[in-house]
Design a protein around this motif. Structure first.
Motif, PDB file in Angstrom:
ATOM      1  N   LEU A 177      -0.838  -3.092  -8.936  1.00 57.04           N
ATOM      2  CA  LEU A 177       0.332  -3.987  -8.970  1.00 57.04           C
ATOM      3  C   LEU A 177       1.596  -3.239  -8.564  1.00 57.04           C
ATOM      4  O   LEU A 177       2.438  -3.772  -7.833  1.00 57.04           O
ATOM      5  N   SER A 178       1.726  -2.005  -9.011  1.00 64.01           N
ATOM      6  CA  SER A 178       2.870  -1.187  -8.617  1.00 64.01           C
ATOM      7  C   SER A 178       2.854  -0.943  -7.112  1.00 64.01           C
ATOM      8  O   SER A 178       3.887  -1.030  -6.435  1.00 64.01           O
ATOM      9  N   LEU A 179       1.687  -0.655  -6.572  1.00 62.51           N
ATOM     10  CA  LEU A 179       1.543  -0.462  -5.132  1.00 62.51           C
ATOM     11  C   LEU A 179       1.886  -1.739  -4.377  1.00 62.51           C
ATOM     12  O   LEU A 179       2.523  -1.696  -3.326  1.00 62.51           O
ATOM     13  N   SER A 180       1.495  -2.882  -4.935  1.00 61.23           N
ATOM     14  CA  SER A 180       1.800  -4.156  -4.273  1.00 61.23           C
ATOM     15  C   SER A 180       3.309  -4.398  -4.221  1.00 61.23           C
ATOM     16  O   SER A 180       3.808  -4.966  -3.251  1.00 61.23           O
ATOM     17  N   LEU A 181       4.025  -3.953  -5.241  1.00 64.11           N
ATOM     18  CA  LEU A 181       5.487  -4.081  -5.224  1.00 64.11           C
ATOM     19  C   LEU A 181       6.092  -3.189  -4.138  1.00 64.11           C
ATOM     20  O   LEU A 181       7.050  -3.582  -3.465  1.00 64.11           O
ATOM     21  N   TYR A 182       5.529  -2.000  -3.973  1.00 67.14           N
ATOM     22  CA  TYR A 182       5.961  -1.117  -2.886  1.00 67.14           C
ATOM     23  C   TYR A 182       5.741  -1.805  -1.536  1.00 67.14           C
ATOM     24  O   TYR A 182       6.619  -1.795  -0.670  1.00 67.14           O
ATOM     25  N   VAL A 183       4.568  -2.411  -1.349  1.00 68.74           N
ATOM     26  CA  VAL A 183       4.255  -3.089  -0.093  1.00 68.74           C
ATOM     27  C   VAL A 183       5.227  -4.244   0.139  1.00 68.74           C
ATOM     28  O   VAL A 183       5.773  -4.389   1.238  1.00 68.74           O
ATOM     29  N   ASP A 184       5.479  -5.046  -0.890  1.00 72.19           N
ATOM     30  CA  ASP A 184       6.429  -6.161  -0.754  1.00 72.19           C
ATOM     31  C   ASP A 184       7.805  -5.662  -0.331  1.00 72.19           C
ATOM     32  O   ASP A 184       8.407  -6.188   0.605  1.00 72.19           O
ATOM     33  N   ARG A 185       8.280  -4.653  -1.039  1.00 75.70           N
ATOM     34  CA  ARG A 185       9.621  -4.116  -0.771  1.00 75.70           C
ATOM     35  C   ARG A 185       9.692  -3.513   0.632  1.00 75.70           C
ATOM     36  O   ARG A 185      10.650  -3.737   1.375  1.00 75.70           O
ATOM     37  N   THR A 186       8.645  -2.780   1.011  1.00 78.51           N
ATOM     38  CA  THR A 186       8.645  -2.132   2.325  1.00 78.51           C
ATOM     39  C   THR A 186       8.545  -3.159   3.448  1.00 78.51           C
ATOM     40  O   THR A 186       9.214  -3.019   4.478  1.00 78.51           O
ATOM     41  N   CYS A 187       7.725  -4.183   3.263  1.00 75.33           N
ATOM     42  CA  CYS A 187       7.649  -5.260   4.271  1.00 75.33           C
ATOM     43  C   CYS A 187       9.022  -5.893   4.470  1.00 75.33           C
ATOM     44  O   CYS A 187       9.443  -6.129   5.609  1.00 75.33           O
TER      45      CYS A 187
END
Length: 121
Positions: A81-91
């Motif tokens: 979930l933390s990684l998914s937040l990184y992906v969202d923010r980076t996208c």
């Protein structure tokens, strides 16, 4: 006609992949789209298609991880979930202002997840 990320995910499923193979191939699709956008730097359409697919894929991951009876341990779920937040923010950041290193970061994350799912990493 342009396919959405979800349409590509469904098409992969229709081709007979199941479970981890389906999930791994979905992440590899994100890698391919992101690499194509990277290769044709300046092509905003390709970039947005790659980012859209990646965001949708990770939204599916987020929803799955939030299921109360999910099979993964709490630690792994929290990390994903933390990684998914990184992906969202980076996208979001890359869509706003394309940056080669951030795009490469998205490629690397999706590749690592795909490799783990496909048993190639």
């Amino acid at each position: 006609m342009t396919k959405t990320g979800y349409d590509a995910y469904k098409q992969t499923h229709k081709n007979g992949l199941k479970g981890r193979a389906l999930e791994g191939e979905s992440f590899m699709k994100a890698v391919q789209l992101l690499k194509q956008a990277q290769k044709f730097d300046g092509n905003r359409r390709l970039l947005m298609e790659a980012l859209d697919y990646t965001r949708k894929l990770w939204t599916i991951v987020q929803a799955d991880l939030k299921e109360p009876n999910h099979h993964l341990s709490e630690d792994i779920r929290t990390n994903l979930l933390s990684l998914s937040l990184y992906v969202d923010r980076t996208c979001y950041d890359v869509a706003k202002k394309p940056h080669p290193q951030k795009l490469q970061g998205l490629i690397d994350v999706n590749y690592q997840i795909a490799s783990g799912l496909l048993g190639t990493g």
